[in-house]
Design a protein around this motif. Structure first.
Motif, PDB file in Angstrom:
ATOM      1  N   GLN A   1       0.773  -1.307  -0.869  1.00  0.00           N
ATOM      2  CA  GLN A   1       0.078   0.060  -0.385  1.00  0.00           C
ATOM      3  C   GLN A   1       0.396   1.053   0.247  1.00  0.00           C
ATOM      4  OE1 GLN A   1      -2.823  -1.712   3.207  1.00  0.00           O
ATOM      5  NE2 GLN A   1      -3.846   0.240   2.943  1.00  0.00           N
TER       6      GLN A   1
ATOM      7  N   PHE B   1      -6.235  -3.484   3.650  1.00  0.00           N
ATOM      8  CA  PHE B   1      -7.129  -3.423   4.872  1.00  0.00           C
ATOM      9  C   PHE B   1      -5.966  -2.559   5.652  1.00  0.00           C
ATOM     10  CE2 PHE B   1      -9.814  -6.738   3.674  1.00  0.00           C
ATOM     11  CZ  PHE B   1     -11.023  -5.586   3.040  1.00  0.00           C
ATOM     12  N   GLY B   2      -5.292  -2.074   5.445  1.00  0.00           N
ATOM     13  CA  GLY B   2      -3.191  -1.446   6.020  1.00  0.00           C
ATOM     14  C   GLY B   2      -3.200  -2.740   6.643  1.00  0.00           C
TER      15      GLY B   2
ATOM     16  N   LEU C   1       0.688  -1.681   4.509  1.00  0.00           N
ATOM     17  CA  LEU C   1       0.882  -0.553   4.391  1.00  0.00           C
ATOM     18  C   LEU C   1       2.661  -0.914   4.333  1.00  0.00           C
ATOM     19  CD1 LEU C   1      -1.471   1.459   7.172  1.00  0.00           C
ATOM     20  CD2 LEU C   1      -1.512   2.233   4.899  1.00  0.00           C
TER      21      LEU C   1
ATOM     22  N   SER D   1      -2.160  -0.928  11.754  1.00  0.00           N
ATOM     23  CA  SER D   1      -3.166  -0.760  11.332  1.00  0.00           C
ATOM     24  C   SER D   1      -4.068  -0.943  10.810  1.00  0.00           C
ATOM     25  CB  SER D   1      -2.963   0.940   9.808  1.00  0.00           C
ATOM     26  OG  SER D   1      -2.191   1.618  11.097  1.00  0.00           O
ATOM     27  N   MET D   2      -5.205  -1.427  11.271  1.00  0.00           N
ATOM     28  CA  MET D   2      -6.464  -2.258   9.605  1.00  0.00           C
ATOM     29  C   MET D   2      -7.587  -1.358   9.621  1.00  0.00           C
ATOM     30  SD  MET D   2      -8.105  -5.229  11.320  1.00  0.00           S
ATOM     31  CE  MET D   2      -9.624  -6.545  10.143  1.00  0.00           C
ATOM     32  N   ARG D   3      -8.385  -1.164   9.296  1.00  0.00           N
ATOM     33  CA  ARG D   3      -9.442   0.249   8.389  1.00  0.00           C
ATOM     34  C   ARG D   3      -9.455   1.217   9.991  1.00  0.00           C
ATOM     35  NH1 ARG D   3     -13.472  -1.716   4.314  1.00  0.00           N
ATOM     36  NH2 ARG D   3     -14.098   0.652   3.099  1.00  0.00           N
ATOM     37  N   ALA D   4      -9.322   1.750   9.553  1.00  0.00           N
ATOM     38  CA  ALA D   4      -9.648   2.581  10.824  1.00  0.00           C
ATOM     39  C   ALA D   4      -9.068   2.016  12.038  1.00  0.00           C
ATOM     40  CB  ALA D   4     -10.995   3.518  10.918  1.00  0.00           C
ATOM     41  N   PRO D   5      -7.937   2.782  12.051  1.00  0.00           N
ATOM     42  CA  PRO D   5      -7.312   1.880  13.200  1.00  0.00           C
ATOM     43  C   PRO D   5      -7.081   2.751  14.337  1.00  0.00           C
ATOM     44  CG  PRO D   5      -5.612   2.468  11.920  1.00  0.00           C
ATOM     45  CD  PRO D   5      -6.951   2.861  11.162  1.00  0.00           C
TER      46      PRO D   5
ATOM     47  N   SER E   1      -1.357   4.206   0.452  1.00  0.00           N
ATOM     48  CA  SER E   1      -2.714   4.721   0.275  1.00  0.00           C
ATOM     49  C   SER E   1      -3.192   3.867   1.274  1.00  0.00           C
ATOM     50  CB  SER E   1      -2.809   3.254  -0.521  1.00  0.00           C
ATOM     51  OG  SER E   1      -2.202   3.225  -1.984  1.00  0.00           O
ATOM     52  N   GLY E   2      -3.057   4.793   2.673  1.00  0.00           N
ATOM     53  CA  GLY E   2      -4.163   4.707   4.156  1.00  0.00           C
ATOM     54  C   GLY E   2      -4.579   5.676   4.418  1.00  0.00           C
ATOM     55  N   GLY E   3      -5.274   5.528   6.073  1.00  0.00           N
ATOM     56  CA  GLY E   3      -5.269   6.786   6.357  1.00  0.00           C
ATOM     57  C   GLY E   3      -6.389   7.497   5.176  1.00  0.00           C
TER      58      GLY E   3
ATOM     59  N   GLU F   1     -12.147   4.712   5.252  1.00  0.00           N
ATOM     60  CA  GLU F   1     -11.518   4.391   6.668  1.00  0.00           C
ATOM     61  C   GLU F   1     -13.464   4.524   7.612  1.00  0.00           C
ATOM     62  OE1 GLU F   1      -7.885   5.496   6.311  1.00  0.00           O
ATOM     63  OE2 GLU F   1      -7.553   3.529   7.790  1.00  0.00           O
TER      64      GLU F   1
HETATM   65 MO1  MOS Z   1      -5.624   2.107   6.288  1.00  0.00          MO
HETATM   66  S1  MOS Z   1      -5.920   0.463   7.771  1.00  0.00           S
HETATM   67  O1  MOS Z   1      -4.386   2.945   6.921  1.00  0.00           O
HETATM   68  O2  MOS Z   1      -4.951   1.318   4.782  1.00  0.00           O
END
Ligand code: MOS
Length: 742
Positions: A210, A241-242, A245, A348-352, A505-507, A700
């Protein structure tokens, strides 16, 4: 009036994913699809104890197995360097210990050896013949034991006022503790790496990543070579989904043994080890103390969260990240702490933070509202913060009141009879519950490049990724928006670290971060094109660049029109190119996204059957760039929230620390039969203080609050307040002995 004025704007339109045909036709290459010539295959040998030492590794028999090339382990592994693992420097990894660095074992499923053979099957067969002897030590199995054995390490927090005194002198108080289990990311695509080195010592790696730029930078530290000599490719990712990352040990080990062997190596992480070596959402315990005055106003709020982390790294699950600012409360404390257990490093997992955090907060708000005798919707409307009291800043844009009211109306909240178990339909008891949702909006620095080409097409590139969410498509929309070139004539290239630096691609950052850079690059390319058009052999040589306008892939001047292709052809240039760099958002405002979930559950006590039957979610994420992909993100997050609420939990065998439900059969995620009717309301208020498109990102927020809304609906149906996820049937049945909470 030009055609453009009457056309529907491309920004906001439900443009179908431009990468869809390639995926459907099997032309989209994922990491493990790359098969460079002479490639060898790696397969891990994984620790069968949770803590201790490897005392001996016997590889002779395995080495004699067919096709085996070499077997690596501590004692036979190239020496590597550490990365500072700095988020700011962009070289972060989550598990900082280097693979095979020492003989220590910190968790079950840790790599203890790596077999390389001429085929996947041969590598796997030989891995089973590697004999590992251990000196096991007594391991820390879970959060409760971690607290007992090791106590906690501080993980930050926030405090204002005096929450303790305000609590002690309040009219109505609650003091409740919630627990959330380990959840494991289960993307369809396995973690996989394919690495090779050229004769000059340059590394190419295809990785399910990611974040290609951060991976390049981390590998540059680990192999002590310049980042320019590493290229990380991740053009397609089967979601993450994190878990994808940051770079995990398998990718580092694959690159290392590829260099050692002088040939390409592929390693696919088995699903079982995706439960151990590539992160997970950690277990949390969250104590919530809330108090209201006689008018149902929050006067004290304390959120104390503890999460499990590994013995090698401190990962803080920031459960109170939303609690600081969602509700107005003068006396408030949020604290985070960790306790070490013998599991792999969480991630991190989706919306950590917010996903488990809002399970606790939004369940507790429900409990508080009921204790104060106020309808839970009204309680929220009475207590939502008007500004970010944690930072003493105004929100850039906040429509949570409208989101809550619209969703309540669409859902039919006014039909709810507040009495527990009072709403029946046949054999089923219907429960209504709701919760707020919330997620921070971030915009990071970004570079991008756009070329307008002599064949009338455009090309855009950025080293961010599309993890399945629609980034390719919205980048094309932004180029089309600026240039008027139709989306089907725009090629977008992402997922390659040699493109201009883009975000992970996160957060939920990618949209807000990438689009302004893309738009800036497109404008700069247009400026270049205008210079060509007004140059000595330009098509509008008599004009000055400022006199030209742009529409539909053409330049216009004085009633005349020339397509970009004609302009370039006349000037004898193959393309007009532009690059742009955009900065992180300023800190003048608190930038957040808001929303509300309304959930209907149905409980059939006769056969002990619970399902989520209906969800209405109203989401305020600023400008919606693509109606279709945005809606899809929220729907997907709601389904994942149903999983979090009802099903998902990684169960560990306390004898050896092994996740026992470590496959698709036993780690229960929602299937189609579990999916409720989902109605998503997308508010569409551009947040122009945040970026030029006013978009805040949407990946998220949809999972935050959903499990709480389910729990609140379950309470309304059954009278049972389940404070420990997931809400499994045994917890709702009378006279079922409850397992000891972990
Ligand atoms: Mo998201 S948990 O920042 O892939």
């Amino acid at each position: 009036m030009s055609d453009t004025d009457t056309k529907e704007p491309i920004i906001g339109a439900g443009v179908p994913r431009i990468d869809g045909p390639d995926k459907l036709a099997g032309r989209a290459n994922y990491a493990a699809d790359n098969l460079p010539p002479n490639m060898a295959y790696g397969y891990g040998v994984f620790s069968t104890i949770a803590k201790g030492k490897v005392t001996r590794i016997k590889v002779d028999e395995a080495k004699r197995m067919p096709g085996v090339i070499d077997i690596f382990h501590h004692g036979h592994f190239p020496s590597l360097y550490r990365t500072p693992s700095s988020f700011v420097q962009g070289n972060k990894v989550e598990e900082t210990r280097l693979p095979f660095e020492d003989e220590r074992v910190y968790y079950e499923g840790q790599f203890v050896a790596l077999v390389v053979a001429d085929s996947f099957e041969n590598a796997r067969a030989a891995a089973r013949h590697v004999e590992v002897e251990y000196a096991p030590e007594s391991a820390v199995a879970n959060l409760a034991q971690g607290l007992e054995d090791n106590g906690t390490q501080a993980g930050g927090g926030h405090a204002r006022g005096d929450a303790a005194s305000a609590f002690d002198s309040a009219d109505t108080t609650i003091d409740v503790t919630y627990h959330t289990p380990v959840e494991t990311h289960n993307p369809m695509e396995m973690h996989a790496s394919v690495a090779y080195w050229d004769a000059q010592g340059n590394l190419t790696i295809y990785d399910a990543s990611q974040g290609v730029v951060v991976e390049r930078n981390a590998l540059s530290k680990i192999f002590a070579i310049a980042p320019e000599r590493i290229t990380v490719h991740a053009p397609y990712i089967g979601s993450g989904f994190g878990s994808k990352l940051w770079t995990w040990p398998h990718a580092i080990a694959t690159a290392a043994v590829s260099r050692e062997l002088g040939r390409p190596v592929q390693l696919v992480v088995p699903r079982q080890q995706m439960f151990t070596t590539t992160g997970h959402r950690p277990e949390t315990r969250q104590r919530m103390r809330l108090a209201t005055d006689g008018n149902g106003k929050l006067v004290s709020l304390r959120h104390e969260a503890i999460n499990t982390t590994s013995f090698t790294d401190q990962y803080v699950e920031t459960c109170g990240s939303v609690t600081k600012s969602l509700y107005s409360c003068p006396d408030l404390t949020v604290s985070h702490a960790t306790t070490q257990v013998n599991r792999g490093t969480p991630t991190s997992m989706r919306a950590p933070g917010a996903a488990p955090g809002l399970f606790a907060l939004e369940s507790a708000i429900d409990e508080m509202a009921l204790a104060a005798g106020v309808d839970p919707v009204q309680f929220r409307l009475d207590n939502y913060a008007e500004r970010d009291e944690s930072q003493d800043l105004d929100f850039s844009s906040n429509h949570i009141v409208e989101a809550t009211k619209q969703a309540a109306e669409r859902f039919g909240w006014h039909e709810r009879n507040p009495q527990i178990g009072s709403m029946r339909e046949g054999r089923e008891i219907v429960g209504y519950g709701m919760a707020a949702c919330n997620w921070e909006a971030l915009k990071r620095p970004c570079d991008a490049r756009v070329s307008l080409r002599a064949d009338g097409t455009a090309f855009a590139s950025c080293a961010t990724q599309d993890i399945g969410t629609g980034t390719y498509t919205i980048v094309a929309q932004a180029v089309s928006d600026v240039t008027g070139i139709p989306v089907d004539r725009i090629t977008v290239k992402l997922g390659d670290s040699s493109y201009p630096d883009g975000p992970i691609s996160g957060g939920s950052w990618a949209t807000a971060t990438t689009l302004p850079a893309i738009a800036g690059a497109a404008r700069n390319a247009l400026d270049e094109l205008k210079r060509y058009a007004t140059g000595s052999n330009g098509i509008f040589a008599e004009a000055s660049a400022d006199d030209l306008s742009v529409a539909d892939g053409a330049l216009r001047y004085d009633g005349k029109q020339a397509s970009f292709a004609e302009v370039l052809d006349a000037a004898r240039y193959g393309s007009a190119d532009g690059e742009a760099h955009t900065e992180a958002a300023d800190s003048k405002y608190s930038y957040r996204s808001f929303g509300a979930h309304f959930v209907e559950v149905r409980w059939d006590p006769g056969i002990s059957h619970l399902r989520v039957s209906r969800v209405v979610s109203a989401i305020d994420v600023g400008k919606v760039i693509n109606e279709t992909t945005a809606r899809n993100q929220v729907e997907g997050a709601v389904v994942m929230g149903v999983g979090m609420g009802l099903f998902e939990a990684t169960e560990y065998d306390e004898r050896n620390g092994r996740p026992v439900n470590n496959d698709y059969a036993e780690y229960v995620v929602p299937v189609h039969a579990d999916q409720p009717e989902i109605d998503v309301i997308l508010l569409d208020y551009p947040d122009l203080a945040f970026n030029e498109y006013g978009a805040r990102g949407i990946g998220e927020i949809g999972i935050t609050g959903l499990a709480a809304a389910i729990g609140n609906a379950v309470h309304h149906a059954t009278g049972k307040r389940i404070r420990e996820l997931p809400i499994t049937l045994d917890k709702l049945m009378d006279d079922v002995p409850q397992a000891q909470s972990a």
